[in-house]
Design a protein around this motif. Sequence first.
Motif, PDB file in Angstrom:
ATOM      1  N   PRO A  23     -38.213  19.278  31.327  1.00 45.68           N
ATOM      2  CA  PRO A  23     -36.987  20.363  31.448  1.00 45.68           C
ATOM      3  C   PRO A  23     -35.572  19.655  31.203  1.00 45.68           C
ATOM      4  O   PRO A  23     -34.872  20.253  30.432  1.00 45.68           O
ATOM      5  CB  PRO A  23     -37.133  21.016  32.580  1.00 45.68           C
ATOM      6  N   ARG A  24     -35.522  18.391  31.485  1.00 42.02           N
ATOM      7  CA  ARG A  24     -34.184  17.743  31.578  1.00 42.02           C
ATOM      8  C   ARG A  24     -34.425  16.569  30.139  1.00 42.02           C
ATOM      9  O   ARG A  24     -33.769  16.697  29.147  1.00 42.02           O
ATOM     10  CB  ARG A  24     -33.940  17.151  32.710  1.00 42.02           C
ATOM     11  N   ASP A  25     -35.175  15.384  30.514  1.00 34.20           N
ATOM     12  CA  ASP A  25     -35.073  14.246  29.788  1.00 34.20           C
ATOM     13  C   ASP A  25     -35.989  14.911  28.357  1.00 34.20           C
ATOM     14  O   ASP A  25     -35.478  14.730  27.200  1.00 34.20           O
ATOM     15  CB  ASP A  25     -36.011  13.171  30.147  1.00 34.20           C
ATOM     16  N   GLY A  26     -36.900  15.750  28.528  1.00 35.11           N
ATOM     17  CA  GLY A  26     -37.671  16.288  27.424  1.00 35.11           C
ATOM     18  C   GLY A  26     -36.852  16.988  26.339  1.00 35.11           C
ATOM     19  O   GLY A  26     -36.990  17.061  25.312  1.00 35.11           O
ATOM     20  N   VAL A 216     -40.507   4.512  38.711  1.00 33.42           N
ATOM     21  CA  VAL A 216     -40.513   3.966  37.222  1.00 33.42           C
ATOM     22  C   VAL A 216     -40.278   5.079  36.280  1.00 33.42           C
ATOM     23  O   VAL A 216     -40.987   6.272  36.440  1.00 33.42           O
ATOM     24  CB  VAL A 216     -41.377   3.123  37.098  1.00 33.42           C
ATOM     25  N   HIS A 217     -39.722   4.810  35.144  1.00 33.98           N
ATOM     26  CA  HIS A 217     -39.248   5.861  34.314  1.00 33.98           C
ATOM     27  C   HIS A 217     -39.635   5.135  32.806  1.00 33.98           C
ATOM     28  O   HIS A 217     -38.583   4.755  32.363  1.00 33.98           O
ATOM     29  CB  HIS A 217     -37.799   6.336  34.421  1.00 33.98           C
ATOM     30  N   PHE A 218     -40.733   5.524  32.290  1.00 35.57           N
ATOM     31  CA  PHE A 218     -41.062   5.014  31.315  1.00 35.57           C
ATOM     32  C   PHE A 218     -41.081   5.724  29.876  1.00 35.57           C
ATOM     33  O   PHE A 218     -41.611   6.920  30.089  1.00 35.57           O
ATOM     34  CB  PHE A 218     -42.340   4.252  31.335  1.00 35.57           C
ATOM     35  N   HIS A 219     -40.490   5.327  28.962  1.00 35.57           N
ATOM     36  CA  HIS A 219     -40.711   6.096  27.505  1.00 35.57           C
ATOM     37  C   HIS A 219     -41.529   5.439  26.758  1.00 35.57           C
ATOM     38  O   HIS A 219     -41.811   4.185  27.045  1.00 35.57           O
ATOM     39  CB  HIS A 219     -39.200   6.193  26.749  1.00 35.57           C
ATOM     40  N   ASP A 220     -42.365   6.189  25.825  1.00 42.68           N
ATOM     41  CA  ASP A 220     -43.540   5.667  25.183  1.00 42.68           C
ATOM     42  C   ASP A 220     -43.438   5.019  23.590  1.00 42.68           C
ATOM     43  O   ASP A 220     -44.130   5.133  22.877  1.00 42.68           O
ATOM     44  CB  ASP A 220     -44.484   6.680  25.498  1.00 42.68           C
ATOM     45  N   GLY A 258     -40.404   9.921  23.419  1.00 47.37           N
ATOM     46  CA  GLY A 258     -40.520  10.811  24.250  1.00 47.37           C
ATOM     47  C   GLY A 258     -40.887   9.834  25.627  1.00 47.37           C
ATOM     48  O   GLY A 258     -41.306   8.713  25.663  1.00 47.37           O
ATOM     49  N   ASN A 259     -40.924  10.474  26.691  1.00 46.92           N
ATOM     50  CA  ASN A 259     -41.349   9.850  27.792  1.00 46.92           C
ATOM     51  C   ASN A 259     -42.847   9.661  28.011  1.00 46.92           C
ATOM     52  O   ASN A 259     -43.527  10.287  27.339  1.00 46.92           O
ATOM     53  CB  ASN A 259     -40.806  10.743  29.206  1.00 46.92           C
ATOM     54  N   LEU A 260     -43.245   8.908  29.156  1.00 43.57           N
ATOM     55  CA  LEU A 260     -44.735   8.990  29.169  1.00 43.57           C
ATOM     56  C   LEU A 260     -45.063  10.475  29.576  1.00 43.57           C
ATOM     57  O   LEU A 260     -44.449  10.984  30.360  1.00 43.57           O
ATOM     58  CB  LEU A 260     -44.771   8.122  30.514  1.00 43.57           C
TER      59      LEU A 260
HETATM   60 MG    MG Z   1     -35.291   8.947  29.996  1.00 43.62          MG
END
Ligand code: MG
Length: 309
Positions: A23-26, A216-220, A258-260
């Motif tokens: 809801p936030r990063d997305g 951990v906060h991975f983008h893909d 996008g994030n993982l």
């Molecule tokens: Mg992020």
Amino acid sequence: MRQPQPVRDESLPSQVTIYEVGPRDGLQNEQTVVPLDTKAEFIRRLVAAGLPIVEATSFVHPKWVPQLADAAELIDLVDHEGPVPMPVLVPNERGLDRALEKGVKHIAIFGSATETFARRNLNRALDEQFAMFEPTVRRAREAGLDVRAYVSMCFGDPWEGEVPVDQVVTVGKRLFDLGASQLSLGDTIGVGTAHQVTALLHAFDAAGLAKESLAVHFHDTYGQALSNAYAALQAGITTFDASAGGLGGCPYAESATGNLATEDLVWLLHGLGVRTGVDLTALVGTSAWMAEQLGRPSPSRVVAALAGA
Ligand code: MG
Ligand code: HMG
């Protein structure tokens, strides 16, 4: 719905926490503004699917992130005082005041490991960001709030290139030591690879930051997020940020996608016999519904494989 066949690896943690950022990063990077009711429904569905923590929105400057300008109204529509914590991003004291007015209990500050991104994302020099965060965290803690800290550009920066590990550790520790309960290491543009993750986690360990305090906060962007998550799991990390359906990206970071995807992560974890508490069927249903609202298919491979199955 099909599920992965669990084959337990006893060397891995038996249970992990998925910190949902959809809801936030997305939604912060969507081209169009998602209607308020759709956002609230998204959060409710994520909670119903068993996500143990759902980052709801950001109390940032509404001109900087217009997609989340309705943060205060959204908080009114969701059960943010219920059993599932719903943190919000807060960059400064103004953001904290807005969050406090709404009775928010969990906030996240977000610093940068690099000079360029600090300027672009926060309008501050690298060193100046701490002066902005320090009173914000102090006052939040005095008010009894829980504070998470993010550090961005941990594995590479689109303007500066490689980011030295020492720099990431120094900035990350400094942010954590302001009074955070957790430090989330962001691969903002998704360039990191598995052994880079292992090396950075060792460096934090050597600097005295317990792995229980790290996420951990991975983008893909480069398709590495899942293997990076596996590397972090092998290093003993037990909090993983992910975004339902793989939505996301940072509007101030070139080439951040996008994030993982939470579904892809859940498939891996359940296959390894690691508990998450997440109901994959309900989650896929949520992301398929959200994809309809956004008018395009989810980038998650697991959602693509299972939606409609
Ligand atoms: Mg992020
Ligand atoms: P600024 O322009 O330097 O702000 O922006 P300022 O302190 O100079 O204040 C200017 C005006 O803005 C003032 O109003 C303030 O009251 C107002 P005026 O007196 O002129 O009328 N203002 C605010 N209004 C509402 N809410 C606020 C707020 N703050 C100031 N919170 C600022 C500095 C930090 C505010 C701005 O740069 C900003 O909002 N940045 C946010 C950018 C952002 O949200 N980026 C995406 C999230 S980070 C991310 O995605 C990465 C992450 O996922 C991890 C990863 O992937 O690595 C977390």
